[in-house]
Design an enzyme around this catalytic site. Structure first.
Site, PDB file in Angstrom:
ATOM      1  N   GLU A   1     -21.885  21.909  21.780  1.00 32.08           N
ATOM      2  CA  GLU A   1     -23.088  21.614  22.638  1.00 32.08           C
ATOM      3  C   GLU A   1     -23.890  22.639  22.606  1.00 32.08           C
ATOM      4  OE1 GLU A   1     -24.767  19.339  24.018  1.00 32.08           O
ATOM      5  OE2 GLU A   1     -23.939  18.254  25.546  1.00 32.08           O
ATOM      6  N   ASP A   2     -25.179  22.143  22.588  1.00 32.19           N
ATOM      7  CA  ASP A   2     -26.108  23.075  22.693  1.00 32.19           C
ATOM      8  C   ASP A   2     -26.373  24.059  24.107  1.00 32.19           C
ATOM      9  OD1 ASP A   2     -26.953  20.801  24.011  1.00 32.19           O
ATOM     10  OD2 ASP A   2     -28.678  20.471  22.892  1.00 32.19           O
TER      11      ASP A   2
ATOM     12  N   ASP B   1     -25.345  22.210  31.699  1.00 31.12           N
ATOM     13  CA  ASP B   1     -25.818  22.328  32.883  1.00 31.12           C
ATOM     14  C   ASP B   1     -24.911  21.859  33.944  1.00 31.12           C
ATOM     15  OD1 ASP B   1     -27.678  22.844  34.933  1.00 31.12           O
ATOM     16  OD2 ASP B   1     -29.254  21.408  34.433  1.00 31.12           O
TER      17      ASP B   1
ATOM     18  N   ASP C   1     -35.251  20.460  23.168  1.00 29.80           N
ATOM     19  CA  ASP C   1     -36.487  20.274  22.941  1.00 29.80           C
ATOM     20  C   ASP C   1     -37.185  19.799  24.540  1.00 29.80           C
ATOM     21  OD1 ASP C   1     -34.735  17.788  24.017  1.00 29.80           O
ATOM     22  OD2 ASP C   1     -36.635  16.450  23.558  1.00 29.80           O
TER      23      ASP C   1
HETATM   24  P1  5GP Z   1     -25.502  18.606  31.778  1.00 33.07           P
HETATM   25  O1  5GP Z   1     -24.965  17.057  31.609  1.00 33.07           O
HETATM   26  O2  5GP Z   1     -24.466  19.481  31.567  1.00 33.07           O
HETATM   27  O3  5GP Z   1     -26.549  18.703  33.122  1.00 33.07           O
HETATM   28  O4  5GP Z   1     -26.496  18.683  30.621  1.00 33.07           O
HETATM   29  C1  5GP Z   1     -26.333  18.624  29.141  1.00 33.07           C
HETATM   30  C2  5GP Z   1     -27.452  17.948  28.431  1.00 33.07           C
HETATM   31  O5  5GP Z   1     -28.597  18.301  29.161  1.00 33.07           O
HETATM   32  C3  5GP Z   1     -27.754  18.980  27.055  1.00 33.07           C
HETATM   33  O6  5GP Z   1     -26.923  18.467  25.927  1.00 33.07           O
HETATM   34  C4  5GP Z   1     -29.132  18.858  26.808  1.00 33.07           C
HETATM   35  O7  5GP Z   1     -29.498  17.683  26.028  1.00 33.07           O
HETATM   36  C5  5GP Z   1     -29.882  18.620  28.416  1.00 33.07           C
HETATM   37  N1  5GP Z   1     -30.132  19.905  28.930  1.00 33.07           N
HETATM   38  C6  5GP Z   1     -29.569  20.694  30.039  1.00 33.07           C
HETATM   39  N2  5GP Z   1     -30.372  21.704  30.446  1.00 33.07           N
HETATM   40  C7  5GP Z   1     -31.495  21.631  29.386  1.00 33.07           C
HETATM   41  C8  5GP Z   1     -32.636  22.661  29.222  1.00 33.07           C
HETATM   42  O8  5GP Z   1     -32.849  23.587  29.890  1.00 33.07           O
HETATM   43  N3  5GP Z   1     -33.486  22.235  28.159  1.00 33.07           N
HETATM   44  C9  5GP Z   1     -33.354  21.049  27.461  1.00 33.07           C
HETATM   45  N4  5GP Z   1     -34.215  20.963  26.512  1.00 33.07           N
HETATM   46  N5  5GP Z   1     -32.087  20.075  27.770  1.00 33.07           N
HETATM   47  C10 5GP Z   1     -31.327  20.511  28.642  1.00 33.07           C
END
Ligand code: 5GP
Length: 187
Positions: free
Chosen positions: A106-107, A110, A166
């Site tokens: 994963e990139d 959060d 992005d």
């Molecule tokens: P989660 O489900 O852990 O909250 O978020 C994961 C996904 O949300 C990541 O794969 C990404 O696509 C997006 N994401 C979370 N934080 C960021 C951020 O700071 N910048 C961007 N561009 N995408 C984010």
């Protein structure tokens, strides 16, 4: 409008990111020494980290016996400040993962919903092993309980772009991680 004007600050340079990816590759390579490994990148954000990780792993003398790369695509939350926990698979894997050593790449993580959902989905397909690798961790608002086996760098509690990440499909191609100026979000 050039990208330069939209960028508030560089958080991690391309060199810092390269070194973090090399550290991730060293840890993964040591754990899967002599074994086949499938890197499963989560599109679109993990496009670069998956490719760079695979390249770094392939330079190891004592690394995995074989490295395969596959991708799956999930819906991202686009403009919203934070994901809702609803994750949609837009494109599934082309490899059958049953019986394989799989590392989800994963990139950024959060609140953790995306990777927790994917880990659950993939675990049901009975891989031989399943681990998680994330380049940028934002550990401040975790909601889902998920183990991150390999973590590259800790990002600040902010919306970041670059190196695959992005804002409205832009800035993915930046070779560094950056904060955008606030006017970008009100355009
Ligand atoms: P989660 O489900 O852990 O909250 O978020 C994961 C996904 O949300 C990541 O794969 C990404 O696509 C997006 N994401 C979370 N934080 C960021 C951020 O700071 N910048 C961007 N561009 N995408 C984010």
């Amino acid at each position: 409008m050039s990208y330069g004007e939209a960028i508030e600050r560089t958080l991690f340079t391309s060199d810092e990111i390269r070194r973090a990816v090399e550290r991730l590759a060293a840890a993964i390579g040591a754990d899967f020494r002599g074994q086949p490994l499938l890197l499963l990148g989560v599109l679109k954000g993990a496009l670069y980290v998956t490719a760079d990780l695979a390249r770094s792993l392939s330079l190891q003398k004592d690394g995995p016996s074989e490295i395969r790369i596959d991708y799956l695509a999930v819906s991202s939350y686009g403009n919203a400040a934070r994901s809702s926990g609803e994750v949609r698979i837009l494109r599934d894997t082309s490899e059958n993962i049953t019986g394989k050593n799989v590392v989800i790449v994963e990139d950024i993580v959060d609140n953790g919903h995306t990777i927790a959902y994917l880990a659950g989905l993939l675990r049901d397909r009975a891989p031989r092993s399943l681990r998680t690798c994330v380049l940028f961790d934002k550990p401040y608002h975790r909601q889902a309980s998920v183990t991150l086996d390999y973590v590259g760098l800790t990002a600040p509690d902010a919306f970041v772009v670059g190196y695959g990440l992005d804002y409205q499909e832009r800035y993915r191609n930046l070779p560094f991680l950056a904060l955008l100026r606030s006017w970008v979000f009100s355009e």
